[in-house]
Design a protein around this motif. Structure first.
Motif, PDB file in Angstrom:
ATOM      1  N   UNK A  77      51.352 -12.184   5.325  1.00 16.46           N
ATOM      2  CA  UNK A  77      51.003 -13.299   4.436  1.00 16.46           C
ATOM      3  C   UNK A  77      50.541 -12.802   3.068  1.00 16.46           C
ATOM      4  N   UNK A  78      49.798 -11.673   3.065  1.00 14.85           N
ATOM      5  CA  UNK A  78      49.262 -11.146   1.813  1.00 14.85           C
ATOM      6  C   UNK A  78      49.234  -9.629   1.861  1.00 14.85           C
ATOM      7  N   UNK A  79      49.314  -9.022   0.673  1.00 18.73           N
ATOM      8  CA  UNK A  79      49.178  -7.576   0.531  1.00 18.73           C
ATOM      9  C   UNK A  79      48.074  -7.315  -0.495  1.00 18.73           C
ATOM     10  N   UNK A  80      47.063  -6.562  -0.078  1.00 20.96           N
ATOM     11  CA  UNK A  80      45.991  -6.185  -0.995  1.00 20.96           C
ATOM     12  C   UNK A  80      46.192  -4.730  -1.386  1.00 20.96           C
ATOM     13  N   UNK A  81      46.572  -4.509  -2.634  1.00 26.38           N
ATOM     14  CA  UNK A  81      46.774  -3.152  -3.135  1.00 26.38           C
ATOM     15  C   UNK A  81      45.444  -2.692  -3.714  1.00 26.38           C
ATOM     16  N   UNK A  82      44.657  -2.011  -2.908  1.00 33.47           N
ATOM     17  CA  UNK A  82      43.321  -1.610  -3.304  1.00 33.47           C
ATOM     18  C   UNK A  82      43.336  -0.203  -3.928  1.00 33.47           C
ATOM     19  N   UNK A  83      43.100   0.801  -3.159  1.00 30.23           N
ATOM     20  CA  UNK A  83      43.063   2.158  -3.700  1.00 30.23           C
ATOM     21  C   UNK A  83      43.824   3.136  -2.791  1.00 30.23           C
ATOM     22  N   UNK A  84      45.149   2.945  -2.639  1.00 33.36           N
ATOM     23  CA  UNK A  84      45.901   3.894  -1.802  1.00 33.36           C
ATOM     24  C   UNK A  84      45.985   5.267  -2.464  1.00 33.36           C
ATOM     25  N   UNK A  85      46.128   6.295  -1.641  1.00 28.63           N
ATOM     26  CA  UNK A  85      46.286   7.655  -2.153  1.00 28.63           C
ATOM     27  C   UNK A  85      47.636   7.793  -2.860  1.00 28.63           C
ATOM     28  N   UNK A  86      47.765   8.758  -3.754  1.00 30.64           N
ATOM     29  CA  UNK A  86      49.077   9.014  -4.373  1.00 30.64           C
ATOM     30  C   UNK A  86      50.089   9.439  -3.312  1.00 30.64           C
TER      31      UNK A  86
END
Length: 322
Positions: A74-83
């Motif tokens: 339903x939703x994607x939260x792009x927070x602080x993924x690693x490179x």
């Protein structure tokens, strides 16, 4: 709240305690959540597959504890993924190839989930990180913007800085990793500029110079959809981020004109979330400095932090607008 069924996909690193504030709220609401750090977890047992064809697309994400149908997000939260770094122990050139394939492949799959609501979409985050784009959008959105020069011409830099009655400051265009001659990591803070000290080294890369705003305090405005949260920041430093242990924060009302400009800015850049920084002068003028499309927010007063966490949980729970 009427919301779409399905899981919330959270892209962040395992040390992101800020994300935990929102995830606890989603758990209390019994909203299913899958958390993954794609740049790291796909090297340690997680897997991702996607299939495309005339009939549409489908895919599966598997982690140590979850199996997620990618059409059920339903939703994607792009927070602080690693490179998207290469797998450990891979040869240099092979590693560069693998990292690029991960960036374009894994990143492309996770940015293209059908019908998902993104907070924020990773491509919108990247677009909004360019300082020139921020300043241009801010001007069109109605913000007061300090006179700014981005230049590789040392003479133009000296002339611009000398022409600012209240002085000028230097700001990096990006929070680039930087180490001194001893290999020690350094943070580049906003600093005052003496035109006489500007050297020809300016010609080596673009530099951002800006008129110094005669501020009496700073303001952080955190926007989550149409909900705005403002805090007044008092600090002895030109850049309040430098010594955050010396700053104080208190909630503040946001003028209607500023609120309208925030909405216009978010709309133009396609953002759901934004962390805006302003300087406020003695006559009450709010000057735009920047907007971080993925800025931190849990350092604010407890009541503000809680309200932002609730607003983000609301966004992620509701899913896309119908």
């Amino acid at each position: 709240m009427a919301d779409r069924p399905g899981a919330v996909l959270v892209l962040t690193n395992p040390y992101d305690v800020t994300a935990d504030l929102v995830l606890r709220r989603l758990a209390d609401r019994r909203v299913p959540v899958v958390r993954i750090d794609p740049g790291a977890d796909l090297h340690t047992g997680a897997s991702l597959s996607a299939h495309y064809g005339t009939g549409g697309q489908r895919g599966t994400l598997r982690t140590a504890s979850r199996t997620l149908d990618l059409t059920d997000v339903r939703s994607v939260w792009v927070r602080r993924p690693s490179p998207y770094d290469p797998p450990p122990d891979m040869a240099e050139h092979d590693g560069k190839f693998a990292a690029a394939q991960s960036f374009w492949g894994t990143g492309g799959i996770l940015a293209s989930l059908p019908g998902a609501h993104y907070v924020n979409h990773p491509w919108r985050i990247r677009d909004a990180e360019y300082k020139p784009a921020q300043l241009s959008a801010a001007s069109r959105s109605g913000f007061l913007v300090p006179a700014t020069a981005i230049t590789t011409d040392p003479d133009e830099a000296r002339e611009f800085c000398a022409g600012q009655p209240g002085g000028a400051v230097y700001k990096p265009l990006w929070d680039s990793r930087y180490r001194d001659s001893h290999g020690t990591a350094q943070q580049i803070w906003v600093c005052g500029v003496d035109p006489a000290e500007i050297t020809d080294a300016v010609s080596l890369c673009p530099h951002l110079f800006q008129a110094r705003v005669p501020k009496v305090f700073d303001v952080r405005v955190t926007a989550v959809g149409d909900h705005l949260f403002g805090v007044r920041v008092e600090s002895p430093d030109l850049d309040w981020r430098h010594r955050q242990d010396l700053m104080t924060c208190t909630p503040i009302e946001i003028p209607e004109a500023v609120a309208r400009s925030v909405t216009a800015y978010l709309d133009e850049l396609g953002l759901v979330y934004g962390a805006f920084d302003f300087a406020v002068t003695a006559d009450g003028a709010w000057y735009f400095f920047e907007c971080n499309a993925n800025g931190q927010w849990a350092w604010q007063p407890a009541e503000t932090t809680a309200a932002i966490a609730d607003a983000l949980a609301d966004q992620l729970q509701k899913g896309p607008d119908t």
